[in-house]
Scaffold this motif. Structure first.
Motif, mmCIF file in Angstrom:
data_model
loop_
_atom_site.group_PDB
_atom_site.id
_atom_site.type_symbol
_atom_site.label_atom_id
_atom_site.label_comp_id
_atom_site.label_asym_id
_atom_site.label_seq_id
_atom_site.Cartn_x
_atom_site.Cartn_y
_atom_site.Cartn_z
ATOM 1 N N ARG A 161 -5.702 101.644 66.467
ATOM 2 C CA ARG A 161 -4.920 100.824 67.394
ATOM 3 C C ARG A 161 -3.563 101.466 67.613
ATOM 4 N N THR A 162 -3.158 101.517 68.868
ATOM 5 C CA THR A 162 -1.834 102.018 69.192
ATOM 6 C C THR A 162 -0.946 100.842 69.561
ATOM 7 N N VAL A 163 0.353 101.067 69.554
ATOM 8 C CA VAL A 163 1.296 100.021 69.900
ATOM 9 C C VAL A 163 1.282 99.852 71.414
ATOM 10 N N PRO A 164 1.059 98.625 71.907
ATOM 11 C CA PRO A 164 1.066 98.448 73.356
ATOM 12 C C PRO A 164 2.474 98.619 73.922
ATOM 13 N N LYS A 165 2.546 99.160 75.116
ATOM 14 C CA LYS A 165 3.832 99.323 75.788
ATOM 15 C C LYS A 165 4.344 97.947 76.194
ATOM 16 N N ALA A 166 5.625 97.705 75.983
ATOM 17 C CA ALA A 166 6.222 96.432 76.360
ATOM 18 C C ALA A 166 6.397 96.368 77.868
ATOM 19 N N TYR A 224 -4.216 99.677 58.126
ATOM 20 C CA TYR A 224 -3.298 100.611 57.484
ATOM 21 C C TYR A 224 -2.479 101.348 58.544
ATOM 22 N N PRO A 225 -1.194 101.605 58.271
ATOM 23 C CA PRO A 225 -0.454 102.500 59.170
ATOM 24 C C PRO A 225 -1.065 103.900 59.115
ATOM 25 N N VAL A 226 -1.132 104.554 60.240
ATOM 26 C CA VAL A 226 -1.780 105.870 60.327
ATOM 27 C C VAL A 226 -1.093 106.875 59.415
ATOM 28 N N LYS A 227 0.225 106.825 59.339
ATOM 29 C CA LYS A 227 0.957 107.780 58.497
ATOM 30 C C LYS A 227 0.614 107.577 57.018
#
Length: 102
Positions: A75-80, A41-44
């Motif tokens: 889970r966070t979005v990994p930095k590109a 699920y998205p955190v928001k």
């Protein structure tokens, strides 16, 4: 567990969050997400359901912190990785077959 989200105190439990999210279809996660049951699920979205507040009233970090303390996998979005942009000289060298160092 007592936590503060958007300046309001909430008494959250892992079972309560699981019960609140039961039957709710997850939206596509484009940023931070949390695994509840077997769904991502998205955190928001989770924050909106458990606090009954508008998503603009709280940050994802507040909800992530609370859910992580309850034991959920977040889970966070990994930095590109930065792309190696070639200078005109490096581009010309690459076209000629010379090894390029970035």
């Amino acid at each position: 567990m007592r936590c503060v989200i958007a300046r309001f105190p909430f008494e959250l439990t892992k079972g309560g969050v699981l019960e609140s999210m039961k039957g709710i279809k997850p939206e596509p996660a484009t940023s931070e997400s949390v695994i509840i049951g077997r769904r991502h699920y998205p955190v928001k979205q989770v924050g909106q359901v458990i606090t009954r507040q508008d998503r603009r009233d709280f940050s994802a970090a507040e909800v992530l912190r609370a859910l992580a303390q309850l034991g959920f996998t977040c889970r966070t979005v990994p930095k590109a990785a930065p792309l190696g942009i070639l200078s005109p000289m490096q581009h010309a060298s690459a076209m000629l077959g010379t090894p390029v160092t970035v």
